[in-house]
Design a protein around this motif. Structure first.
Motif, PDB file in Angstrom:
ATOM      1  N   THR A 119       0.849  -1.193   0.000  1.00 45.71           N
ATOM      2  CA  THR A 119       0.000   0.000   0.000  1.00 45.71           C
ATOM      3  C   THR A 119       0.883   1.240   0.000  1.00 45.71           C
ATOM      4  N   TRP A 120       0.641   2.114  -0.964  1.00 48.83           N
ATOM      5  CA  TRP A 120       1.460   3.327  -1.069  1.00 48.83           C
ATOM      6  C   TRP A 120       0.633   4.553  -0.727  1.00 48.83           C
ATOM      7  N   ASP A 121       1.075   5.262   0.272  1.00 51.13           N
ATOM      8  CA  ASP A 121       0.541   6.577   0.621  1.00 51.13           C
ATOM      9  C   ASP A 121       1.779   7.401   0.946  1.00 51.13           C
ATOM     10  N   LYS A 122       2.138   8.276   0.017  1.00 49.83           N
ATOM     11  CA  LYS A 122       3.405   9.002   0.116  1.00 49.83           C
ATOM     12  C   LYS A 122       3.591   9.672   1.477  1.00 49.83           C
ATOM     13  N   ASN A 123       2.575  10.370   1.955  1.00 49.04           N
ATOM     14  CA  ASN A 123       2.697  11.076   3.234  1.00 49.04           C
ATOM     15  C   ASN A 123       2.865  10.111   4.401  1.00 49.04           C
ATOM     16  N   ASN A 142       6.489   8.121  -6.321  1.00 50.35           N
ATOM     17  CA  ASN A 142       6.152   6.809  -5.777  1.00 50.35           C
ATOM     18  C   ASN A 142       7.320   6.121  -5.094  1.00 50.35           C
ATOM     19  N   SER A 143       8.312   6.883  -4.613  1.00 46.50           N
ATOM     20  CA  SER A 143       9.423   6.191  -3.944  1.00 46.50           C
ATOM     21  C   SER A 143      10.264   7.132  -3.082  1.00 46.50           C
ATOM     22  N   PHE A 144      10.889   6.516  -2.095  1.00 44.63           N
ATOM     23  CA  PHE A 144      11.860   7.175  -1.228  1.00 44.63           C
ATOM     24  C   PHE A 144      13.086   6.279  -1.122  1.00 44.63           C
ATOM     25  N   GLU A 160       2.897   1.748  -8.392  1.00 48.85           N
ATOM     26  CA  GLU A 160       2.832   2.580  -9.597  1.00 48.85           C
ATOM     27  C   GLU A 160       4.203   2.845 -10.205  1.00 48.85           C
ATOM     28  N   MET A 161       5.279   2.567  -9.472  1.00 48.11           N
ATOM     29  CA  MET A 161       6.623   2.774 -10.011  1.00 48.11           C
ATOM     30  C   MET A 161       6.977   1.575 -10.879  1.00 48.11           C
TER      31      MET A 161
END
Length: 163
Positions: A119-123, A142-144, A160-161
């Motif tokens: 699950t991706w939620d940037k914040n 979509n990445s760190f 999404e990346m």
């Protein structure tokens, strides 16, 4: 917890408390430990990794590496910009790239691995990484990137990346 039990038993053996007080104290200590345990266990992992997104691979000549992996494994080549390319296989890709000119790090070397999380939620991801004492460095929407305990560059990405 072991320290507390040892202290209670020691106090009982030295006559500082009777059997009833010992049992009551042990029950209270056990209850406190049981109440605290779910809080730690409930926290669990911050994210669930679902696949390796990509492996970034610095090489002396990416075209030789590209051709080798394409010919040996049938990887699909895309995003070839004359310095690097994406080589997809399954849900991941290899990212062979020419090493920086004048660099002091020997090649070949894997410079980072990117893991896709469920699950991706940037914040949320950024806040959780900071909460864990890491210093997230944005790479894409979509990445760190962060450093693992050994100083290795780790990329955490959303689904999404893609290559």
């Amino acid at each position: 917890m072991e320290h507390i039990i040892a202290k209670l038993l020691s106090d009982f053996e030295e006559g500082k408390m009777n059997r009833r007080q010992l049992i009551r104290s042990l029950a209270v200590a056990a209850s406190a430990a049981a109440a605290a345990a779910p809080a730690v266990a409930a926290e669990g992992p911050a994210f669930k990794a679902v696949t390796v997104n990509h492996i970034s691979y610095q090489v002396a000549d990416y075209t030789k590496t590209r051709d080798f992996y394409k010919d040996l494994f049938g990887m699909n080549v895309s995003h070839d910009d004359g310095r690097q390319c994406y080589m997809t296989f399954g849900d991941t890709f290899l990212l062979p790239r020419n090493a920086r000119q004048g660099g002091t790090t020997p090649v070949p070397r894997v410079d980072h691995v990117a893991y896709t999380i469920e699950t991706w939620d940037k914040n949320y991801v950024e806040a959780e990484l900071k909460r864990r004492g890491l210093t997230p460095r944005p790479d894409t929407e979509n990445s760190f990137h962060v450093k693992d305990p050994d100083g290795f560059d780790l990329q955490i990405s959303g689904k999404e990346m893609k290559a």
